[in-house]
Design a protein around this motif. Structure first.
Motif, PDB file in Angstrom:
ATOM      1  N   UNK A  25      93.360  31.095 -64.588  1.00  0.00           N
ATOM      2  CA  UNK A  25      93.208  32.277 -63.747  1.00  0.00           C
ATOM      3  C   UNK A  25      92.244  33.292 -64.361  1.00  0.00           C
ATOM      4  N   UNK A  26      92.268  33.410 -65.689  1.00  0.00           N
ATOM      5  CA  UNK A  26      91.567  34.514 -66.343  1.00  0.00           C
ATOM      6  C   UNK A  26      90.179  34.180 -66.876  1.00  0.00           C
ATOM      7  N   UNK A  27      89.943  32.967 -67.306  1.00  0.00           N
ATOM      8  CA  UNK A  27      88.692  32.655 -67.979  1.00  0.00           C
ATOM      9  C   UNK A  27      87.568  32.300 -67.012  1.00  0.00           C
ATOM     10  N   UNK A  28      86.364  32.703 -67.368  1.00  0.00           N
ATOM     11  CA  UNK A  28      85.192  32.431 -66.537  1.00  0.00           C
ATOM     12  C   UNK A  28      84.897  30.933 -66.487  1.00  0.00           C
ATOM     13  N   UNK A  29      84.282  30.534 -65.389  1.00  0.00           N
ATOM     14  CA  UNK A  29      83.893  29.153 -65.133  1.00  0.00           C
ATOM     15  C   UNK A  29      85.083  28.205 -65.163  1.00  0.00           C
ATOM     16  N   UNK A  30      86.227  28.711 -64.731  1.00  0.00           N
ATOM     17  CA  UNK A  30      87.393  27.883 -64.466  1.00  0.00           C
ATOM     18  C   UNK A  30      87.610  27.873 -62.960  1.00  0.00           C
ATOM     19  N   UNK A  31      87.936  26.730 -62.402  1.00  0.00           N
ATOM     20  CA  UNK A  31      88.119  26.635 -60.951  1.00  0.00           C
ATOM     21  C   UNK A  31      89.283  27.487 -60.442  1.00  0.00           C
ATOM     22  N   UNK A  32      90.214  27.809 -61.337  1.00  0.00           N
ATOM     23  CA  UNK A  32      91.356  28.614 -60.913  1.00  0.00           C
ATOM     24  C   UNK A  32      91.143  30.112 -61.038  1.00  0.00           C
ATOM     25  N   UNK A  33      89.986  30.535 -61.513  1.00  0.00           N
ATOM     26  CA  UNK A  33      89.758  31.948 -61.799  1.00  0.00           C
ATOM     27  C   UNK A  33      90.001  32.823 -60.563  1.00  0.00           C
ATOM     28  N   UNK A  34      90.761  33.893 -60.763  1.00  0.00           N
ATOM     29  CA  UNK A  34      91.014  34.846 -59.697  1.00  0.00           C
ATOM     30  C   UNK A  34      92.187  34.488 -58.807  1.00  0.00           C
ATOM     31  N   UNK A  35      92.897  33.383 -59.106  1.00  0.00           N
ATOM     32  CA  UNK A  35      94.061  33.032 -58.287  1.00  0.00           C
ATOM     33  C   UNK A  35      95.125  34.118 -58.406  1.00  0.00           C
ATOM     34  N   UNK A  36      96.048  34.140 -57.450  1.00  0.00           N
ATOM     35  CA  UNK A  36      96.956  35.287 -57.338  1.00  0.00           C
ATOM     36  C   UNK A  36      98.266  35.091 -58.121  1.00  0.00           C
ATOM     37  N   UNK A  98     100.159  26.318 -77.627  1.00  0.00           N
ATOM     38  CA  UNK A  98      99.056  27.274 -77.546  1.00  0.00           C
ATOM     39  C   UNK A  98      97.776  26.703 -78.152  1.00  0.00           C
ATOM     40  N   UNK A  99      97.913  25.957 -79.257  1.00  0.00           N
ATOM     41  CA  UNK A  99      96.738  25.309 -79.854  1.00  0.00           C
ATOM     42  C   UNK A  99      96.078  24.369 -78.856  1.00  0.00           C
ATOM     43  N   UNK A 100      96.892  23.606 -78.142  1.00  0.00           N
ATOM     44  CA  UNK A 100      96.359  22.653 -77.158  1.00  0.00           C
ATOM     45  C   UNK A 100      95.610  23.388 -76.048  1.00  0.00           C
ATOM     46  N   UNK A 101      96.139  24.519 -75.618  1.00  0.00           N
ATOM     47  CA  UNK A 101      95.460  25.299 -74.574  1.00  0.00           C
ATOM     48  C   UNK A 101      94.121  25.827 -75.082  1.00  0.00           C
ATOM     49  N   UNK A 102      94.084  26.271 -76.333  1.00  0.00           N
ATOM     50  CA  UNK A 102      92.824  26.755 -76.915  1.00  0.00           C
ATOM     51  C   UNK A 102      91.787  25.640 -76.921  1.00  0.00           C
ATOM     52  N   UNK A 103      92.192  24.438 -77.289  1.00  0.00           N
ATOM     53  CA  UNK A 103      91.262  23.298 -77.299  1.00  0.00           C
ATOM     54  C   UNK A 103      90.809  22.959 -75.886  1.00  0.00           C
ATOM     55  N   UNK A 104      91.758  22.902 -74.967  1.00  0.00           N
ATOM     56  CA  UNK A 104      91.446  22.534 -73.588  1.00  0.00           C
ATOM     57  C   UNK A 104      90.423  23.477 -72.961  1.00  0.00           C
ATOM     58  N   UNK A 105      90.563  24.777 -73.234  1.00  0.00           N
ATOM     59  CA  UNK A 105      89.732  25.785 -72.574  1.00  0.00           C
ATOM     60  C   UNK A 105      88.681  26.385 -73.509  1.00  0.00           C
ATOM     61  N   UNK A 106      88.380  25.706 -74.596  1.00  0.00           N
ATOM     62  CA  UNK A 106      87.448  26.267 -75.578  1.00  0.00           C
ATOM     63  C   UNK A 106      86.096  26.650 -74.953  1.00  0.00           C
ATOM     64  N   UNK A 107      85.474  25.800 -74.140  1.00  0.00           N
ATOM     65  CA  UNK A 107      84.199  26.212 -73.523  1.00  0.00           C
ATOM     66  C   UNK A 107      84.347  27.441 -72.632  1.00  0.00           C
ATOM     67  N   UNK A 108      85.477  27.546 -71.939  1.00  0.00           N
ATOM     68  CA  UNK A 108      85.700  28.728 -71.092  1.00  0.00           C
ATOM     69  C   UNK A 108      85.893  29.993 -71.928  1.00  0.00           C
ATOM     70  N   UNK A 109      86.573  29.869 -73.091  1.00  0.00           N
ATOM     71  CA  UNK A 109      86.673  31.019 -73.986  1.00  0.00           C
ATOM     72  C   UNK A 109      85.285  31.450 -74.459  1.00  0.00           C
ATOM     73  N   UNK A 110      84.398  30.497 -74.712  1.00  0.00           N
ATOM     74  CA  UNK A 110      83.078  30.824 -75.238  1.00  0.00           C
ATOM     75  C   UNK A 110      82.226  31.598 -74.234  1.00  0.00           C
ATOM     76  N   UNK A 111      82.433  31.339 -72.948  1.00  0.00           N
ATOM     77  CA  UNK A 111      81.613  32.054 -71.953  1.00  0.00           C
ATOM     78  C   UNK A 111      82.304  33.302 -71.418  1.00  0.00           C
ATOM     79  N   UNK A 112      83.569  33.512 -71.788  1.00  0.00           N
ATOM     80  CA  UNK A 112      84.287  34.729 -71.395  1.00  0.00           C
ATOM     81  C   UNK A 112      84.257  35.665 -72.594  1.00  0.00           C
ATOM     82  N   UNK A 113      83.284  36.549 -72.635  1.00  0.00           N
ATOM     83  CA  UNK A 113      82.900  37.188 -73.883  1.00  0.00           C
ATOM     84  C   UNK A 113      83.649  38.466 -74.219  1.00  0.00           C
ATOM     85  N   UNK A 114      84.339  39.054 -73.278  1.00  0.00           N
ATOM     86  CA  UNK A 114      85.009  40.324 -73.565  1.00  0.00           C
ATOM     87  C   UNK A 114      86.406  40.339 -72.932  1.00  0.00           C
TER      88      UNK A 114
END
Length: 236
Positions: A25-36, A98-114
């Motif tokens: 929901x929160x990270x950029x370039x994720x298909x779920x971004x902005x869901x309610x 939580x570690x697994x989630x960090x690995x799964x979404x690592x590219x999304x964390x990199x492009x979500x800069x702030x």
């Protein structure tokens, strides 16, 4: 060991799916971004369901939550000798999840800069919609009271369709009560992922917001103790 293993893997699955939904929901370039909020609440409900199924199959009672284990032991519903293995499994399982989630979404964390773009501890832990220590505590107290009071009247919640019912309880608490604080309901679900976000090399991460962390620890424990006490009074 069955208790530890069941709680470890059950809680790990809970966090992988639940925090995974928050990352989506929160990270950029994720298909779920902005869901309610419905997306979040239903996802967490199903995450709990799957975690309870895993834990039950692997030999634990599917607590996945210190706010279940500790009050149940205090009120004689769970043996004290199993408390430490259960708590250890819950906190360690949540950290690994939580570690697994960090690995799964690592590219999304990199492009979500702030943090303003969505890269905050809120992916992993709870944050209040309006920061007010007393009312944040009361929100967690009330939501967890409702959750535990319902659980106490479900009986063995690892059998049959009971895990699905537990998931529905989580989802309805999320939609009805959880929008004030993010409905932690569970100290392990909050503290271990918060710690993982704080100490691990997550790209562009914000602060761990530990000044708030007492609320998702003490609010759920107090609410669950009160629920067990009321249940005991009601069944005398």
């Amino acid at each position: 060991m069955h208790g530890f293993i069941g709680e470890f893997f059950g809680t790990m699955i809970l966090i992988v799916l639940g925090c995974g939904a928050c990352a989506s929901v929160n990270l950029k370039q994720s298909y779920g971004r902005g869901s309610n909020w419905w997306y979040i609440s239903i996802s967490w409900g199903l995450a709990v369901t799957m975690g309870v199924y895993v834990a039950g199959f692997l030999g634990s009672q599917g607590h996945l939550n210190p706010a279940v284990t500790i009050p149940y032991a205090i009120f004689g519903l769970f043996p004290w000798h199993s408390v430490l293995p259960y708590l250890s499994g819950q906190f360690f399982g949540a950290f690994v999840g939580a570690i697994i989630v960090i690995i799964q979404f690592y590219p999304q964390f990199k492009v979500t800069k702030t943090p303003k773009e969505g890269n905050t501890v809120g992916i992993f832990a709870t944050r209040p919609a309006i920061k007010n220590g007393l009312f944040n505590f009361l929100s967690e107290f009330i939501a967890t009271f409702a959750f535990i009071f319902i659980l106490l009247n479900l009986g063995n919640f690892t059998s049959g369709l009971k895990p699905f019912m537990v998931g529905l309880v989580i989802a309805v608490i999320g939609t009805c009560l959880g929008s004030t604080t993010g409905f932690a309901l569970n100290p392990a679900r909050d503290w271990s992922p918060r710690l993982a976000y704080t100490i691990l090399p997550v790209p562009n991460k914000g602060k761990g917001e530990w000044s708030y962390a007492w609320v998702p620890m003490l609010g759920p424990l107090a609410g669950s103790l009160f629920a067990c006490w009321i249940e005991q009074l009601a069944t005398i």
